[in-house]
Write a protein that holds these residues in place. Structure first.
Motif, PDB file in Angstrom:
ATOM      1  N   CYS A 252       0.815  -1.221   0.000  1.00 46.38           N
ATOM      2  CA  CYS A 252       0.000   0.000   0.000  1.00 46.38           C
ATOM      3  C   CYS A 252       0.846   1.267   0.000  1.00 46.38           C
ATOM      4  CB  CYS A 252      -0.912   0.046   1.229  1.00 46.38           C
ATOM      5  SG  CYS A 252      -2.139  -1.251   1.309  1.00 46.38           S
TER       6      CYS A 252
ATOM      7  N   ASP B  53      -4.151   4.289  -1.711  1.00 46.56           N
ATOM      8  CA  ASP B  53      -4.615   2.908  -1.767  1.00 46.56           C
ATOM      9  C   ASP B  53      -5.558   2.621  -0.601  1.00 46.56           C
ATOM     10  OD1 ASP B  53      -3.123   2.325  -4.033  1.00 46.56           O
ATOM     11  OD2 ASP B  53      -1.354   1.760  -2.860  1.00 46.56           O
ATOM     12  N   ASN B  54      -6.197   1.456  -0.650  1.00 45.03           N
ATOM     13  CA  ASN B  54      -7.086   1.073   0.450  1.00 45.03           C
ATOM     14  C   ASN B  54      -6.985  -0.406   0.764  1.00 45.03           C
ATOM     15  OD1 ASN B  54      -9.488  -0.465  -0.872  1.00 45.03           O
ATOM     16  ND2 ASN B  54      -9.291   1.386  -2.133  1.00 45.03           N
TER      17      ASN B  54
ATOM     18  N   VAL C 276      -9.392  -3.549   2.426  1.00 41.66           N
ATOM     19  CA  VAL C 276     -10.737  -3.996   2.792  1.00 41.66           C
ATOM     20  C   VAL C 276     -10.562  -5.026   3.908  1.00 41.66           C
ATOM     21  CG1 VAL C 276     -12.777  -5.250   2.019  1.00 41.66           C
ATOM     22  CG2 VAL C 276     -11.754  -3.504   0.550  1.00 41.66           C
TER      23      VAL C 276
ATOM     24  N   THR D 223      -8.938   2.347   5.082  1.00 40.09           N
ATOM     25  CA  THR D 223      -9.436   0.995   5.337  1.00 40.09           C
ATOM     26  C   THR D 223     -10.954   1.009   5.313  1.00 40.09           C
ATOM     27  OG1 THR D 223      -7.521   0.419   6.705  1.00 40.09           O
ATOM     28  CG2 THR D 223      -9.460  -0.978   6.907  1.00 40.09           C
ATOM     29  N   ARG D 224     -11.520   0.067   4.589  1.00 40.34           N
ATOM     30  CA  ARG D 224     -12.975  -0.090   4.478  1.00 40.34           C
ATOM     31  C   ARG D 224     -13.356  -1.376   5.200  1.00 40.34           C
ATOM     32  NH1 ARG D 224     -12.965   1.274  -2.058  1.00 40.34           N
ATOM     33  NH2 ARG D 224     -12.238   3.443  -1.817  1.00 40.34           N
TER      34      ARG D 224
ATOM     35  N   ILE E 147     -14.552  -3.068  -2.811  1.00 38.79           N
ATOM     36  CA  ILE E 147     -13.329  -3.246  -3.588  1.00 38.79           C
ATOM     37  C   ILE E 147     -13.340  -2.364  -4.822  1.00 38.79           C
ATOM     38  CG2 ILE E 147     -11.953  -4.918  -4.897  1.00 38.79           C
ATOM     39  CD1 ILE E 147     -13.113  -7.099  -3.077  1.00 38.79           C
TER      40      ILE E 147
ATOM     41  N   THR F   8      -7.735  -1.121  -4.194  1.00 37.48           N
ATOM     42  CA  THR F   8      -7.731  -2.075  -3.079  1.00 37.48           C
ATOM     43  C   THR F   8      -6.532  -3.002  -3.213  1.00 37.48           C
ATOM     44  OG1 THR F   8     -10.146  -2.017  -2.961  1.00 37.48           O
ATOM     45  CG2 THR F   8      -9.041  -3.860  -1.886  1.00 37.48           C
ATOM     46  N   LYS F   9      -5.727  -3.077  -2.157  1.00 44.21           N
ATOM     47  CA  LYS F   9      -4.502  -3.874  -2.222  1.00 44.21           C
ATOM     48  C   LYS F   9      -4.580  -5.186  -1.453  1.00 44.21           C
ATOM     49  CE  LYS F   9      -1.774  -1.330  -4.788  1.00 44.21           C
ATOM     50  NZ  LYS F   9      -2.674  -0.297  -5.297  1.00 44.21           N
TER      51      LYS F   9
ATOM     52  N   ILE G 164      -7.471  -7.927   1.075  1.00 44.80           N
ATOM     53  CA  ILE G 164      -8.592  -8.214   1.964  1.00 44.80           C
ATOM     54  C   ILE G 164      -7.983  -8.856   3.205  1.00 44.80           C
ATOM     55  CG2 ILE G 164     -10.780  -9.420   2.264  1.00 44.80           C
ATOM     56  CD1 ILE G 164     -11.032  -9.551  -0.773  1.00 44.80           C
TER      57      ILE G 164
ATOM     58  N   ARG H 152      -3.085  -3.898 -10.402  1.00 41.57           N
ATOM     59  CA  ARG H 152      -3.311  -3.521  -9.011  1.00 41.57           C
ATOM     60  C   ARG H 152      -1.983  -3.402  -8.241  1.00 41.57           C
ATOM     61  NH1 ARG H 152      -8.118  -3.867  -6.432  1.00 41.57           N
ATOM     62  NH2 ARG H 152      -9.051  -5.283  -7.954  1.00 41.57           N
TER      63      ARG H 152
END
Length: 423
Positions: free
Chosen positions: A95, A99-100, A102, A126-127, A142, A146-147, A149, A232
């Motif tokens: 990240c 970026d995010n 999940v 962060t989600r 996503i 998204t990097k 889960i 990604r």
């Protein structure tokens, strides 16, 4: 020859040569001697294996890394100074700002704080999702930035069991890393790579060491994710000029682990100490034996608490009426670990009365070692969270977290029984 997990606990990670120490010696040195300049140059260019500075790698740490990687069925592992440093290095390996991540909301409070408070200061969002949510709801979080889960096999302290198939299918569909914190299950009870995970992390300070003696963390690379050409993960497909244009996605194996060590460990220096690696290597010798006892003890304790009139609810997947019992039968058939949570009837003061009346079981900010201990997460490990965040993380205010040790189960139950008499 492929060995069983209990054999790997005793024999994995280190093979002495003739005349060498039977167990890994403690290489308490910051640096290493080489006669030839080219030998050191090859090490710095990642063209050869070896050690040149303990901030990146150390022989004692490597022995423990090898044992954990072998236990998990991974291709490489990186020993870190703590479980939290492992989570941090993991995030920074993939990240950057914009970026995010999940992530399941039912995760350890320290990890939740890292993801929800600290990483956003650096531009990493962060989600969070409820791990019980349907796949389509999780997928909505996503996007192209998204990097990974992020999940836990057994959530701490919500004791939710991960539905691996659901998350693995999502990660494969979107070609995104599936990361699992396997601390509370250990590879003895569950091996996430066999269920589709790509990266596994541990706080080795817990069951892996088993004696509350050595702080540490571990990142294990499953070697089963294709970074090559994946938009990604541009950083894996672009030349790293600090290593003369090395492209990590072109490496034949351990692409994630190599990038994590070569860049993140190099720049942050959060490696496990040789002394802690030695203690943890020794502790892991008995991991298979201990996890069997932790699990059987916790199953007996959960059954006792579930019938007690002063207990509101009990969370442990061994209980037939637990909502995660079926998932546990699938993913954790050999035991569900020694961690359980329960609610004392009444308010927070009643939980305090109970814990202060315990004689054998101690109050401490730790879990998953040989000694039974309790904690009130809402006022300790999760106290930085708001009431809403506590609910989101699955931590009611009356929750007591119990780490069941390997003492005689009758003694554990007797102590709980006399303490509950004070409520």
């Amino acid at each position: 020859m492929a060995y069983k997990k209990d054999t790997i606990c005793v024999q994995g990670g280190y093979r002495p040569k003739t005349g060498e120490s039977r167990i890994p010696p403690i290489s308490q040195s910051t640096t290493y001697f080489y006669e030839k300049t080219q030998d050191m140059a090859d090490l710095f260019d990642l063209k050869a294996d070896g050690y040149f500075y303990t901030r990146l790698a150390n022989p004692t740490v490597a022995a423990f890394e090898g044992k954990v990687a072998e236990l998990e069925g991974g291709v490489a592992a990186i020993g870190c100074s703590s479980g939290m440093s492992a989570s941090t290095l993991l995030a920074f390996t993939v990240c950057g700002a914009g970026d995010n991540i999940v992530s399941s909301s039912a995760i350890y409070g320290g990890t939740f704080n890292l993801f929800a408070v600290t990483l956003p200061k650096l531009g990493i969002e962060t989600r969070f999702f409820d791990p019980d949510a349907p796949a389509e709801e999780i997928e909505k979080l996503i996007d192209g930035k998204t990097k990974m889960i992020f999940t836990e096999t057994i959530a701490n302290p919500a004791i939710k069991i991960l539905d691996f198939d659901k998350i693995a299918n999502i990660s494969k569909k979107h070609a995104v890393l599936f990361v699992v914190d396997n601390t509370l299950a250990t590879p003895i009870l569950c091996r996430p790579f066999e269920w589709g995970a790509n990266i596994v992390i541990h706080s080795t300070s817990k069951y892996m060491d088993g004696h509350a003696a050595a702080l540490g963390g571990m990142i294990v690379d499953g070697g089963n994710f294709n970074f090559k050409g994946n938009p990604r993960y541009a950083a894996f497909n672009e030349p790293d000029e600090s290593y003369h244009g090395l492209v990590y996605a072109d490496l034949p194996a351990a692409q994630f682990a190599t990038k994590c060590r070569a860049q993140m460990m190099r720049d942050m220096g959060a490696i496990m100490s040789p002394q802690n690696a030695f203690l943890s290597w020794l502790g892991a010798d008995t991991l298979a034996l201990r996890m069997e006892r932790h699990s059987s003890n916790a199953k007996k304790v959960a059954a006792f608490l579930a019938k007690h009139p002063k207990i509101d609810w009990v969370w442990h997947a061994s209980l037939p009426d637990n909502k995660y019992h079926k998932l546990a039968e699938k993913y954790l058939p050999d035991g569900q670990g020694g961690m359980l949570s329960f609610g004392i009837k009444g308010d927070v003061s009643q939980a305090a009365k109970f814990m202060e009346a315990l004689k054998l079981i101690t109050q401490e900010t730790h879990v998953a070692d040989v000694r039974s201990c309790v904690l009130h997460p809402a006022s300790t490990t999760h106290r930085q969270l708001s009431k809403e965040e506590l609910e989101q993380a699955g931590v009611p205010e009356n929750l007591v977290r119990l780490s069941v040790g390997i003492e005689n189960p009758d003694d554990i139950i007797a102590d709980l029984d006399q303490a509950l008499a004070h409520v």
